[in-house]
Design a protein around this motif. Structure first.
Motif, PDB file in Angstrom:
ATOM      1  N   ILE A  26      -2.235  -5.902  -4.106  1.00  0.00           N
ATOM      2  CA  ILE A  26      -3.105  -5.446  -3.017  1.00  0.00           C
ATOM      3  C   ILE A  26      -4.569  -6.261  -3.004  1.00  0.00           C
ATOM      4  O   ILE A  26      -5.168  -6.491  -1.991  1.00  0.00           O
ATOM      5  N   ARG A  58       0.763  -1.090  -0.017  1.00  0.00           N
ATOM      6  CA  ARG A  58       0.094  -0.008   0.252  1.00  0.00           C
ATOM      7  C   ARG A  58       0.792   1.259   0.124  1.00  0.00           C
ATOM      8  O   ARG A  58       0.568   2.233  -0.686  1.00  0.00           O
ATOM      9  N   GLU A 107      -1.081  -3.087  -7.482  1.00  0.00           N
ATOM     10  CA  GLU A 107      -2.774  -2.893  -7.389  1.00  0.00           C
ATOM     11  C   GLU A 107      -3.393  -4.330  -7.296  1.00  0.00           C
ATOM     12  O   GLU A 107      -4.194  -4.777  -6.627  1.00  0.00           O
TER      13      GLU A 107
END
Length: 420
Positions: A185, A130, A182
């Protein structure tokens, strides 16, 4: 002439002597025929409730018998008990070697620690992704501004086409990096659930290993007796192997087959809340708990709980008992010599003659001296009737009888009154 008269004279003297003897002889008394009387013993009827006895033969069982098995493979380290030994609650029965118990437990603990570390690593990685995503997004923004500047320079002929292509490639690489971050995540929850599932499995295996380690040492859960020992110290056993059995001192049962003709009677008595007891010659007393759920053509097993006595009883022993069936009201216990054809007996009326009476035979009762008498009822049987207890082969209605010389015309039945 005298010779001819001499025989006549002798004959006359003989006749005269006969007549004289007949006239002077004693008179013969006249004999009047008298009816014979048969000597018998009688029992004075005293009608009251009696519980007929049902003889049964059953097997002693231990429904709470505990079979100890090996929780895992290993060597028997100790077995301090012997066959038939009585032990108290908490005493050691058997134990596996600690060297066989510790490795599976330590392996399970290590697996849990590894799974916990992987889950923690995943959480740290997620936080790092993140934070890194924000910086990589800045790189994309910078690459996009650089591309715009390069286009402006190319339009003014201040930069070459290769510079424009390089700016475009830099922007594409920055966007690929952002997309990869991304995706990492996005996949974090699934990876975390997978690691948590693995951790749950490891913890379950640890709980199982701890359970097996705890069960590797077996202590008596109650006061009881050891039986069916199958191992000795030093034996190598496989997992789930039977080691020994153990049953409580209290809680023995007797299972005896009940004939079909008595089942309804016992079931109804239990439904009414009656307490039916069975006793053995050794003094053991059992209470009927109920009937088994299944039967066969020969009958259904009745389950009796040991209530008193029976110190020498062991599971598997065969035992003869006498079950007190529900009490029969207005009944009379008589010796079997009183019965004729199992459905009749004779009474002695006021004139000293035999009177036949039809009765119903309900079974046996046990006297105080252990002798079994028949339990009967009859519609015409009343208190005070004198029941003839002597069995006469020529018994018939109207036969004249008399009580024996001993005057025993009130024989006691010797049976305690049944409790209603």
């Amino acid at each position: 002439m005298l010779r001819r008269l001499l025989p006549l004279l002798i004959l006359a003297l003989g006749v005269a002597a006969f007549l004289w003897l007949r006239a002077t002889g004693p008179e013969t008394a006249s004999v009047t025929p008298e009816e014979r009387r048969w000597r018998v013993e009688t029992l004075s009827a005293n009608l009251r409730p009696h519980a007929p006895a049902l003889p049964l033969y059953g097997e002693i069982t231990a429904p709470e018998m505990l079979t100890v098995t090996a929780s895992l493979a290993g060597r028997i380290a100790e077995r301090p008990v012997r066959e038939g030994q009585r032990v108290a609650r908490g005493e050691r029965l058997v134990a596996l070697d600690e060297a066989d118990v510790r490795p599976p437990l330590e392996q399970a603990e290590a697996e849990v620690a590894d799974r916990e570390a992987q889950a923690e690593n995943e959480r740290v990685r997620h936080e790092s992704d993140r934070e890194t995503l924000a910086r990589e997004q800045e790189l994309v923004d910078n690459a996009l501004r650089q591309l715009e500047r390069t286009r402006s320079l190319v339009g003014r002929k201040l930069a070459s086409q290769s510079d424009l292509d390089a700016a475009r490639n830099e922007l594409a690489r920055a966007r690929v990096t952002v997309a990869t971050r991304e995706r990492a995540i996005t996949e974090h929850p699934a990876r975390l659930r997978s690691l948590q599932a693995g951790l749950a499995r490891a913890r379950a295996m640890l709980a199982e290993a701890r359970r097996d380690a705890e069960r590797s040492r077996v202590d008596a859960p109650f006061d009881g007796t050891v039986t069916r020992i199958q191992v000795a110290p030093g034996d190598q056993v496989a997992a789930h192997s039977e080691l020994l059995s153990f049953y409580p001192e209290k809680g023995l049962e007797l299972r005896a087959r009940i004939p079909h003709r008595h089942q309804a009677e016992l079931i109804n008595a239990l439904a009414r809340g009656e307490r039916l007891q069975a006793t053995s010659d050794g003094g053991a007393r059992f209470v009927l708990d109920g009937l088994a759920g299944e039967g066969d053509p020969a009958g259904t097993e009745a389950i009796f709980r040991l209530e008193e006595g029976g110190e020498g009883l062991r599971p598997g022993s065969l035992l003869a008992v006498s079950l007190a069936r529900p009490a029969v009201p207005d009944s009379l216990a008589v010796p079997y010599s009183s019965l004729y054809g199992n459905d009749a007996l004779y009474l002695m009326d006021d004139s000293g003659r035999m009177r036949r009476l039809a009765v119903t035979h309900h079974g046996d009762v046990v006297r105080a001296d252990g002798e079994r008498w028949a339990l009967v009822t009859g519609q015409s049987l009343a208190d005070g009737d004198r029941v003839i207890t002597t069995h006469l082969p020529n018994a018939m209605r109207g036969l004249r009888v008399e009580v024996g010389d001993d005057g025993n015309d009130d024989v006691s039945d010797g049976v305690d009154e049944a409790r209603p």
